[in-house]
Enzyme design. Structure first.
Site, mmCIF file in Angstrom:
data_model
loop_
_atom_site.group_PDB
_atom_site.id
_atom_site.type_symbol
_atom_site.label_atom_id
_atom_site.label_comp_id
_atom_site.label_asym_id
_atom_site.label_seq_id
_atom_site.Cartn_x
_atom_site.Cartn_y
_atom_site.Cartn_z
ATOM 1 N N GLY A 83 0.835 -1.204 0.000
ATOM 2 C CA GLY A 83 0.000 0.000 0.000
ATOM 3 C C GLY A 83 0.869 1.252 0.000
ATOM 4 N N SER A 84 2.015 1.164 0.657
ATOM 5 C CA SER A 84 2.936 2.311 0.670
ATOM 6 C C SER A 84 3.400 2.621 -0.748
ATOM 7 C CB SER A 84 4.159 1.997 1.540
ATOM 8 O OG SER A 84 3.757 1.624 2.830
ATOM 9 N N TRP A 116 -1.652 6.351 8.572
ATOM 10 C CA TRP A 116 -0.417 5.580 8.594
ATOM 11 C C TRP A 116 0.708 6.457 8.036
ATOM 12 C CZ3 TRP A 116 1.699 2.442 11.435
ATOM 13 C CH2 TRP A 116 2.816 1.684 11.057
ATOM 14 N N GLU A 190 -7.121 0.791 4.380
ATOM 15 C CA GLU A 190 -7.756 0.080 5.500
ATOM 16 C C GLU A 190 -9.240 -0.163 5.235
ATOM 17 O OE1 GLU A 190 -7.044 2.476 8.987
ATOM 18 O OE2 GLU A 190 -4.882 2.437 8.704
ATOM 19 N N SER A 211 -4.151 -1.509 0.353
ATOM 20 C CA SER A 211 -3.060 -2.354 0.865
ATOM 21 C C SER A 211 -3.601 -3.755 1.098
ATOM 22 C CB SER A 211 -2.541 -1.793 2.193
ATOM 23 O OG SER A 211 -1.802 -2.794 2.885
ATOM 24 N N HIS A 216 -4.904 -6.787 6.775
ATOM 25 C CA HIS A 216 -6.012 -6.112 6.103
ATOM 26 C C HIS A 216 -7.101 -7.126 5.740
ATOM 27 C CE1 HIS A 216 -3.838 -2.142 5.569
ATOM 28 N NE2 HIS A 216 -3.038 -2.925 6.266
ATOM 29 N N ARG A 247 6.231 -2.213 -21.885
ATOM 30 C CA ARG A 247 5.711 -3.557 -22.170
ATOM 31 C C ARG A 247 4.212 -3.738 -21.933
ATOM 32 N NH1 ARG A 247 10.161 -8.023 -20.212
ATOM 33 N NH2 ARG A 247 11.947 -6.983 -21.150
ATOM 34 N N ARG A 276 6.777 -4.045 -8.561
ATOM 35 C CA ARG A 276 5.855 -5.081 -9.044
ATOM 36 C C ARG A 276 5.583 -6.135 -7.964
ATOM 37 N NH1 ARG A 276 9.103 -7.086 -14.185
ATOM 38 N NH2 ARG A 276 10.715 -6.924 -12.583
ATOM 39 N N GLU A 358 -4.369 -8.215 22.669
ATOM 40 C CA GLU A 358 -3.374 -7.277 22.121
ATOM 41 C C GLU A 358 -4.019 -5.940 21.788
ATOM 42 O OE1 GLU A 358 -0.037 -10.089 19.925
ATOM 43 O OE2 GLU A 358 -1.438 -8.952 18.698
HETATM 44 C C1 PLP Z 1 -3.995 4.215 5.805
HETATM 45 C C2 PLP Z 1 -2.830 3.412 5.309
HETATM 46 N N1 PLP Z 1 -2.134 3.860 4.255
HETATM 47 C C3 PLP Z 1 -1.078 3.177 3.767
HETATM 48 C C4 PLP Z 1 -0.684 1.979 4.321
HETATM 49 C C5 PLP Z 1 0.508 1.259 3.778
HETATM 50 O O1 PLP Z 1 0.219 -0.045 3.374
HETATM 51 P P1 PLP Z 1 1.370 -1.172 3.401
HETATM 52 O O2 PLP Z 1 1.557 -1.595 4.809
HETATM 53 O O3 PLP Z 1 0.803 -2.259 2.544
HETATM 54 O O4 PLP Z 1 2.584 -0.584 2.822
HETATM 55 C C6 PLP Z 1 -1.378 1.473 5.421
HETATM 56 C C7 PLP Z 1 -0.977 0.209 6.040
HETATM 57 O O5 PLP Z 1 -1.588 -0.321 6.927
HETATM 58 C C8 PLP Z 1 -2.472 2.207 5.938
HETATM 59 O O6 PLP Z 1 -3.141 1.769 7.006
#
Ligand code: PLP
Length: 423
Positions: A83-84, A116, A190, A211, A216, A247, A276, A358
């Site tokens: 997700g990042s 995040w 999320e 993500s 998740h 490609r 990728r 937790e």
């Molecule tokens: C709101 C939000 N953005 C971005 C991300 C980033 O995702 P990833 O952990 O897959 O890199 C997260 C991860 O939990 C998230 O909660």
């Protein structure tokens, strides 16, 4: 040979089933997350690994189309390794030199102060400036009035987040974006399957990110995806995730003709990354997606149960809310202490942890307080009191398919045991 290979796969699969059954642990922990995988996910992953087709290919493509269909997005998704990376890629699309209308260095992007880390960091990585606005304490989502206050001539985009699976007021935010000619990037990492007025989040903005990390709703272990109804952004996304080569592009033949002196397999049209996913991640996404609605149902049922059991204690704690027209999909279950609660967050949290439940903070807490922010230029709107409140007084517990009826009863009983000290 063919039939003996079939037999070998048959016995491998039945061994895997036995291993999974034998390793089902029962311990007293109530974890924040469990891998959402069943037998068919493991088989899909292992068979893909053994197939020899390991790097991004047909299985990734098939998941990209299925996920876009599920959301109601015209173009297939562009799957990436997290997700990042999806957030970084979305912003890199919008800064790409091939776009006439694009983000430029120093442009301001409005985003919530509680999210995040890698919602905010990629904004700085593309040389734009994060503008942190406060959240609404009840929904944990970006406060629309604060967005209005944050807009200046330099504002070029809004990057709202559907935090904890709760849809933010994306319809109102879209109106603000349209009225001010701003890009809108939805961070839906999320919020798989969350909806506002029957429309899935991720279909309101110019671009959306998801993500598929292990905690998740559906997971590909690590993984992410961007979605866009804009063809140009979709094409740029495919180029940027894979080195910038042509490609996968719709116009690859036209481009090959135009640059006929270069081997078309190694023709680079823009400066890209390599983010990728693997074929195994594509295979996992494909077996996971049909389970998503049931996963959402389990999480919503758990939340309703806890809302009902814990509502008796609302003089101590605030419970999550679902705005009218919203479908909250509950990434974890958030709890906030009321200002006059006769105990501190850390006392309740340490009691729960001792009982095997937790907990964790609400994402990064107020991100403006994180040392990483000293390394970037950013602006904040006001003092962010609600972000600070949530940092001090709120926390999350797990809400996932591993939370059975028995487990959720245990969780509610444990809260009640703690509150009984103050009755
Ligand atoms: C709101 C939000 N953005 C971005 C991300 C980033 O995702 P990833 O952990 O897959 O890199 C997260 C991860 O939990 C998230 O909660």
């Amino acid at each position: 040979m063919a039939s003996s290979l079939t037999d070998m796969y048959g016995s491998l699969h039945s061994n895997i089933r036995e291993i999974l059954e034998a390793s089902q642990k029962s311990n007293n922990k109530v974890p924040l997350a469990v891998p959402p995988f069943n037998y068919d996910d493991y088989i899909a992953a292992i068979d893909t690994l053994l197939s020899g087709s390991l790097s991004m290919g047909e299985k990734v493509k098939s998941f990209e189309s299925a996920f876009a269909d599920y959301l109601g997005c015209k173009n297939p998704g562009v799957m990436v390794n997290s997700g990042s990376s999806a957030n970084l890629l979305s912003l890199s699309i919008l800064t790409n030199a091939s776009l006439k209308e694009r983000l430029k260095p120093g442009d301001e992007i409005i985003t919530p102060a509680v999210t995040w880390a890698t919602t905010v960091f990629p904004i700085s990585m593309v040389s734009a400036k994060p503008v942190l606005v406060d959240i609404d304490k009840d929904s944990y989502n970006i406060d629309v009035n604060q967005i209005k206050k944050a807009i200046t001539k330099k504002t070029k985009a809004i990057m709202p987040v559907h935090l904890l699976g709760n849809p933010c007021k994306i319809d109102e935010i879209k109106e603000i974006a349209d009225a001010n000619d701003l890009f809108l990037i939805e961070d839906c990492c999320e919020a798989h399957g969350a909806e506002l007025n029957g429309k899935k989040v991720g279909t309101f903005g110019d671009l959306a990110t998801f993500s598929f990390f292990i905690s998740h709703h559906i997971s590909t272990i690590e993984g992410g995806m961007i979605l866009s109804n804009n063809d140009k952004y979709h094409e740029l996304g495919k180029a940027l995730r894979a080195f910038g080569w042509v490609r996968e592009l719709r116009d690859k033949e036209k481009l090959a003709k135009k640059h006929s002196s270069i081997d078309p397999r190694f023709l680079f049209i823009t400066a890209g990354f390599n983010v990728r996913p693997t074929e195994m991640q594509g295979a996992l996404g494909t077996t996971q997606l049909p389970k998503l609605e049931n996963i959402i149902k389990t999480r919503r049922d758990n939340a309703s149960y806890w809302n009902e059991r814990l509502s008796k204690h609302e003089r101590f704690i605030s419970l999550p809310i679902e705005n009218p027209g919203a479908r909250h999909v509950y990434f974890c279950y958030p709890i906030s202490l009321k200002p006059r609660a006769p105990f501190k967050q850390r006392e309740l949290v340490s009691f729960l942890e001792q009982k095997g439940i937790e907990t964790r903070p609400v994402m990064t807490g107020n991100i403006a307080r994180q040392p990483a922010l000293t390394q970037m230029r950013y602006r904040r709107i006001g003092k962010l009191p609600n972000a600070d409140y949530v940092t001090k007084n709120s926390f999350l517990i797990g809400n996932h398919t591993g939370i059975t009826k028995k487990v959720r009863e245990y969780v509610a009983d444990t809260f009640e045991e703690f509150f009984s000290r103050y009755n």
